[in-house]
Design a protein around this motif. Structure first.
Motif, mmCIF file in Angstrom:
data_model
loop_
_atom_site.group_PDB
_atom_site.id
_atom_site.type_symbol
_atom_site.label_atom_id
_atom_site.label_comp_id
_atom_site.label_asym_id
_atom_site.label_seq_id
_atom_site.Cartn_x
_atom_site.Cartn_y
_atom_site.Cartn_z
ATOM 1 N N LEU A 1 46.870 42.433 42.214
ATOM 2 C CA LEU A 1 47.972 42.730 41.289
ATOM 3 C C LEU A 1 47.474 43.688 40.218
ATOM 4 N N ASP A 2 48.264 44.728 39.922
ATOM 5 C CA ASP A 2 47.906 45.644 38.835
ATOM 6 C C ASP A 2 48.806 45.367 37.629
ATOM 7 N N ARG A 3 48.652 46.177 36.580
ATOM 8 C CA ARG A 3 49.420 45.947 35.348
ATOM 9 C C ARG A 3 50.938 45.987 35.586
ATOM 10 N N ASP A 4 51.402 46.888 36.453
ATOM 11 C CA ASP A 4 52.840 46.951 36.734
ATOM 12 C C ASP A 4 53.321 45.668 37.401
ATOM 13 N N GLY B 1 44.541 43.297 35.534
ATOM 14 C CA GLY B 1 44.702 43.105 36.964
ATOM 15 C C GLY B 1 44.311 41.709 37.389
ATOM 16 N N VAL B 2 44.686 41.399 38.622
ATOM 17 C CA VAL B 2 44.338 40.124 39.245
ATOM 18 C C VAL B 2 43.681 40.447 40.575
ATOM 19 N N SER B 3 42.448 39.977 40.753
ATOM 20 C CA SER B 3 41.723 40.252 41.991
ATOM 21 C C SER B 3 41.806 39.114 42.999
ATOM 22 N N GLU B 4 42.171 37.925 42.527
ATOM 23 C CA GLU B 4 42.306 36.776 43.425
ATOM 24 C C GLU B 4 43.431 35.885 42.920
ATOM 25 N N LEU B 5 44.290 35.470 43.840
ATOM 26 C CA LEU B 5 45.382 34.570 43.499
ATOM 27 C C LEU B 5 45.624 33.644 44.678
ATOM 28 N N VAL B 6 45.337 32.380 44.474
ATOM 29 C CA VAL B 6 45.642 31.352 45.464
ATOM 30 C C VAL B 6 46.790 30.548 44.860
ATOM 31 N N GLY C 1 41.529 36.999 37.022
ATOM 32 C CA GLY C 1 42.129 38.187 36.422
ATOM 33 C C GLY C 1 41.119 38.862 35.516
ATOM 34 N N SER C 2 41.451 40.070 35.058
ATOM 35 C CA SER C 2 40.491 40.794 34.214
ATOM 36 C C SER C 2 41.194 41.593 33.127
ATOM 37 N N TYR C 3 40.399 41.887 32.100
ATOM 38 C CA TYR C 3 40.853 42.718 30.991
ATOM 39 C C TYR C 3 39.657 43.504 30.473
ATOM 40 N N THR C 4 39.823 44.812 30.323
ATOM 41 C CA THR C 4 38.771 45.663 29.781
ATOM 42 C C THR C 4 39.069 45.943 28.314
ATOM 43 N N LEU D 1 49.328 32.199 32.728
ATOM 44 C CA LEU D 1 50.776 32.315 32.917
ATOM 45 C C LEU D 1 51.102 33.026 34.229
ATOM 46 N N VAL D 2 50.323 34.029 34.593
ATOM 47 C CA VAL D 2 50.534 34.702 35.882
ATOM 48 C C VAL D 2 50.371 33.693 37.020
#
Length: 154
Positions: free
Chosen positions: A2-5, A22-27, A34-37, A58-59
């Motif tokens: 998942l990206d920001r959009d 973004g989200v690199s893994e979602l089960v 998820g990540s934030y720079t 929340l995501v």
């Protein structure tokens, strides 16, 4: 994954307060990574690190029930945080990875726990967050009561 959009379609947060890139893994109904720079010239304040982790949570809680607009889809509320431990500050240019695990989901109330890491270093632990979604209309009377109470005390 998942990206920001994609994230903007799931939760109501918008820049500059959208703190998940973004989200690199979602089960589903289990866990999320998820990540934030961090941008800018100063370390990420601890309260914003916690907010960023909460947005990732929340995501996870709402990925199958998007809520992009608070007025029609509900207002996310962090009801209680327990067992919060902060490590070192997250510095500009660093990417923090949020790991969130769903403990339990009851209707629109989620119980989650997890941590945030930079590389292999834990920068925050969350023992438990209890979060809920409530209709905006249900919150208006309480907000308006708070405003009138504040006016009366001045």
């Amino acid at each position: 994954m998942l990206d920001r959009d994609d994230i903007r379609r799931l939760i109501p947060h918008r820049p500059p307060m959208l703190l998940v890139d973004g989200v690199s893994e979602l089960v589903p109904r289990s866990r999320l990574v998820g990540s934030y720079t961090v941008t800018g010239t100063r370390p990420l304040p601890a309260v914003l690190l916690l907010e960023s982790w909460g947005q990732a949570a929340l995501v996870l809680i709402r990925h199958d029930r998007p809520m992009p607009t608070v007025l029609t889809d509900g207002v996310p509320i962090a009801g209680a945080f327990e067992g919060i431990r902060f490590g070192r500050p997250v510095l500009p240019g660093e990417t923090v990875e949020h790991r969130v695990e769903l403990i339990r989901l009851i209707a629109d109330t989620g119980f989650v726990r997890g941590e945030s890491v930079v590389g292999t270093e834990v920068v925050m632990q969350v023992g438990r967050l209890v979060g809920a979604v409530r209709p905006a209309a249900a919150l208006r009377p309480a907000v308006l009561a708070g405003v009138s109470d504040a006016k009366e005390s001045t």
